[in-house]
Design an enzyme around this catalytic site. Structure first.
Site, PDB file in Angstrom:
ATOM      1  N   THR A  86       0.873  -1.178   0.000  1.00  0.00           N
ATOM      2  CA  THR A  86       0.000   0.000   0.000  1.00  0.00           C
ATOM      3  C   THR A  86       0.906   1.222   0.000  1.00  0.00           C
ATOM      4  O   THR A  86       1.653   1.437   0.965  1.00  0.00           O
ATOM      5  CB  THR A  86      -0.895   0.035   1.248  1.00  0.00           C
ATOM      6  OG1 THR A  86      -1.645  -1.172   1.301  1.00  0.00           O
ATOM      7  CG2 THR A  86      -1.849   1.222   1.192  1.00  0.00           C
ATOM      8  N   LYS A 161      -7.811   1.388  -3.062  1.00  0.00           N
ATOM      9  CA  LYS A 161      -7.447   0.958  -1.700  1.00  0.00           C
ATOM     10  C   LYS A 161      -7.603   2.107  -0.692  1.00  0.00           C
ATOM     11  O   LYS A 161      -8.190   1.936   0.379  1.00  0.00           O
ATOM     12  CB  LYS A 161      -5.995   0.453  -1.711  1.00  0.00           C
ATOM     13  CG  LYS A 161      -5.347   0.262  -0.363  1.00  0.00           C
ATOM     14  CD  LYS A 161      -5.712  -1.051   0.273  1.00  0.00           C
ATOM     15  CE  LYS A 161      -5.119  -1.167   1.673  1.00  0.00           C
ATOM     16  NZ  LYS A 161      -5.473  -2.395   2.342  1.00  0.00           N
ATOM     17  N   LYS A 236      -1.658   5.011   8.712  1.00  0.00           N
ATOM     18  CA  LYS A 236      -0.873   5.139   7.477  1.00  0.00           C
ATOM     19  C   LYS A 236      -1.804   5.353   6.281  1.00  0.00           C
ATOM     20  O   LYS A 236      -1.600   6.267   5.476  1.00  0.00           O
ATOM     21  CB  LYS A 236      -0.036   3.869   7.258  1.00  0.00           C
ATOM     22  CG  LYS A 236       0.622   3.800   5.884  1.00  0.00           C
ATOM     23  CD  LYS A 236       1.208   2.446   5.561  1.00  0.00           C
ATOM     24  CE  LYS A 236       1.586   2.380   4.090  1.00  0.00           C
ATOM     25  NZ  LYS A 236       2.081   1.077   3.661  1.00  0.00           N
TER      26      LYS A 236
HETATM   27  P1  NAD Z   1       6.206  -5.558   7.384  1.00  0.00           P
HETATM   28  O1  NAD Z   1       6.874  -4.370   7.961  1.00  0.00           O
HETATM   29  O2  NAD Z   1       5.877  -6.726   8.262  1.00  0.00           O
HETATM   30  O3  NAD Z   1       7.057  -6.121   6.141  1.00  0.00           O
HETATM   31  C1  NAD Z   1       7.783  -5.328   5.244  1.00  0.00           C
HETATM   32  C2  NAD Z   1       9.051  -6.074   4.874  1.00  0.00           C
HETATM   33  O4  NAD Z   1       9.765  -5.334   3.890  1.00  0.00           O
HETATM   34  C3  NAD Z   1      10.007  -6.276   6.060  1.00  0.00           C
HETATM   35  O5  NAD Z   1      10.313  -7.655   6.235  1.00  0.00           O
HETATM   36  C4  NAD Z   1      11.243  -5.465   5.675  1.00  0.00           C
HETATM   37  O6  NAD Z   1      12.453  -6.041   6.157  1.00  0.00           O
HETATM   38  C5  NAD Z   1      11.135  -5.517   4.152  1.00  0.00           C
HETATM   39  N1  NAD Z   1      11.947  -4.472   3.515  1.00  0.00           N
HETATM   40  C6  NAD Z   1      12.129  -3.189   3.925  1.00  0.00           C
HETATM   41  N2  NAD Z   1      12.980  -2.572   3.077  1.00  0.00           N
HETATM   42  C7  NAD Z   1      13.332  -3.486   2.133  1.00  0.00           C
HETATM   43  C8  NAD Z   1      14.177  -3.445   0.993  1.00  0.00           C
HETATM   44  N3  NAD Z   1      14.846  -2.336   0.654  1.00  0.00           N
HETATM   45  N4  NAD Z   1      14.313  -4.588   0.253  1.00  0.00           N
HETATM   46  C9  NAD Z   1      13.635  -5.712   0.581  1.00  0.00           C
HETATM   47  N5  NAD Z   1      12.828  -5.806   1.651  1.00  0.00           N
HETATM   48  C10 NAD Z   1      12.674  -4.701   2.413  1.00  0.00           C
HETATM   49  O7  NAD Z   1       4.864  -5.006   6.693  1.00  0.00           O
HETATM   50  P2  NAD Z   1       3.549  -5.843   6.274  1.00  0.00           P
HETATM   51  O8  NAD Z   1       2.574  -5.838   7.406  1.00  0.00           O
HETATM   52  O9  NAD Z   1       3.980  -7.129   5.655  1.00  0.00           O
HETATM   53  O10 NAD Z   1       2.920  -4.852   5.168  1.00  0.00           O
HETATM   54  C11 NAD Z   1       3.495  -4.764   3.871  1.00  0.00           C
HETATM   55  C12 NAD Z   1       2.600  -3.863   3.034  1.00  0.00           C
HETATM   56  O11 NAD Z   1       1.269  -4.392   2.992  1.00  0.00           O
HETATM   57  C13 NAD Z   1       2.488  -2.434   3.566  1.00  0.00           C
HETATM   58  O12 NAD Z   1       2.501  -1.541   2.488  1.00  0.00           O
HETATM   59  C14 NAD Z   1       1.138  -2.444   4.290  1.00  0.00           C
HETATM   60  O13 NAD Z   1       0.535  -1.163   4.330  1.00  0.00           O
HETATM   61  C15 NAD Z   1       0.350  -3.392   3.413  1.00  0.00           C
HETATM   62  N6  NAD Z   1      -0.765  -4.068   4.090  1.00  0.00           N
HETATM   63  C16 NAD Z   1      -0.585  -4.639   5.309  1.00  0.00           C
HETATM   64  C17 NAD Z   1      -1.655  -5.263   5.945  1.00  0.00           C
HETATM   65  C18 NAD Z   1      -1.489  -5.917   7.297  1.00  0.00           C
HETATM   66  O14 NAD Z   1      -2.506  -6.277   7.926  1.00  0.00           O
HETATM   67  N7  NAD Z   1      -0.261  -6.106   7.796  1.00  0.00           N
HETATM   68  C19 NAD Z   1      -2.915  -5.321   5.313  1.00  0.00           C
HETATM   69  C20 NAD Z   1      -3.058  -4.756   4.031  1.00  0.00           C
HETATM   70  C21 NAD Z   1      -1.976  -4.131   3.433  1.00  0.00           C
END
Ligand code: NAD
Length: 289
Positions: A86, A161, A236
């Site tokens: 997102t 979204k 966010k």
């Molecule tokens: P998270 O923080 O658990 O995971 C993000 C991952 O990206 C981490 O493991 C981090 O190490 C990795 N990362 C950061 N920089 C990086 C780079 N340069 N190269 C490779 N990897 C890198 O977040 P999440 O909860 O998995 O959410 C991910 C996305 O999904 C976000 O944009 C969030 O808004 C969206 N989202 C999350 C949810 C939820 O319930 N968690 C629901 C819908 C959408």
């Protein structure tokens, strides 16, 4: 397909695992985590060099732009860059333009369904980008999710979204403050649910994700407001919708107020790390000023 999966956090790790379990050849990249059983590459370039599709699931638009600058030169011509994070609409469109200039397909495909949906393979994808790229990625959506809605050109998935989640934040706040008022009026919460869930005040927040414990279907309220969908992620998304509203000069007064209230809840009132429906106990304990 050969898939590079970049960003293996709460959402990315189970999505990658589902693709691998379905027989795809998945290689992961993440600077912090290395999920059990998933082959990892040491760099984005290594993972993408012979991939058909690169999938990103990253925290925000700035990180997406940084990673995209490594993915786009590495992915073979004709490959598809599928971002499921997102992020802001501008970042989604900028990355898609760069990908198209390099002869790649590009899709912005944020998800709804949360960590449980990612684990169960029941996410909903909202997709913007080229229709050819959508056709290529469609079988992958069918593994990671149960529904993919094609919304239009690049950025349309992110637009859908943030508009959806602006409604969600507003309706959750409205539902919680109505419960808090009902409490003060001595109205039983079960009676409140029974009436509203079958009357014109119904919404997904009330009917499917009721913020009152012990009332309605099972929800994070029944598990001490353990997320679910964390309040800081709602904050966010409300910030992204306000940024988009500012950029397009759209009047969104309710969205702006929802952002302010969630900012107070998350930053000042202990809401960080709780579900976004945890505003109910917060509001219920407050007085008018
Ligand atoms: P998270 O923080 O658990 O995971 C993000 C991952 O990206 C981490 O493991 C981090 O190490 C990795 N990362 C950061 N920089 C990086 C780079 N340069 N190269 C490779 N990897 C890198 O977040 P999440 O909860 O998995 O959410 C991910 C996305 O999904 C976000 O944009 C969030 O808004 C969206 N989202 C999350 C949810 C939820 O319930 N968690 C629901 C819908 C959408």
């Amino acid at each position: 397909m050969k898939i590079a999966f970049i960003g293996l956090g709460n959402m990315g790790a189970p999505m990658a695992a589902n693709l691998a379990a379905a027989g795809h050849d998945v290689v992961g990249v993440d600077p912090v985590v290395a999920p059990d059983g998933l082959p990892m590459a040491s760099s984005v370039a290594e993972a993408c060099g012979d991939a058909d599709v690169a999938i990103t699931m990253l925290p925000n638009g700035d990180i997406l732009r940084t990673v995209a600058a490594e993915v786009i030169p590495a992915l073979p011509q004709g490959g598809v860059f599928l971002d499921c994070s997102t992020v802001d609409v501008d970042s989604a469109r900028a990355v898609a333009d760069d990908a198209a200039a390099a002869g790649l397909g590009a899709l912005d495909a944020p998800v709804s369904g949360g960590i449980k949906g990612a684990a169960d393979g029941t996410l909903t994808f909202m997709v913007g980008g080229g229709e050819d790229a959508f056709e290529t990625a469609n079988p992958l959506f069918g593994i990671m999710g149960q529904k993919a809605v094609y919304c239009g050109a690049s950025g349309a998935g992110q637009a859908a979204k943030i508009c959806n989640n602006m409604i969600l934040g507003i309706t959750m706040l409205g539902t919680c403050e109505a419960f808090a008022l009902a409490d003060k009026l001595g109205l039983d919460r079960q009676a409140m649910f029974d009436v509203v869930s079958t009357s014109s005040g119904y919404s997904w927040s009330m009917n499917a994700y009721c913020p009152a414990p012990g009332v309605g279907p099972q929800s994070p309220a029944d598990n001490k407001y353990t997320p679910g969908f964390a309040a800081e992620l709602m904050l966010k998304d409300l910030g992204l919708s306000q940024d988009a509203a500012t950029a397009t000069d759209a009047a969104t007064p309710m969205g702006a107020l929802a952002q302010t209230l969630y900012a107070t809840f998350v930053n000042d009132e202990g809401g960080r790390g709780t579900d976004f429906s945890g505003v109910l106990p917060w509001l219920a304990a407050k007085t008018r000023d």
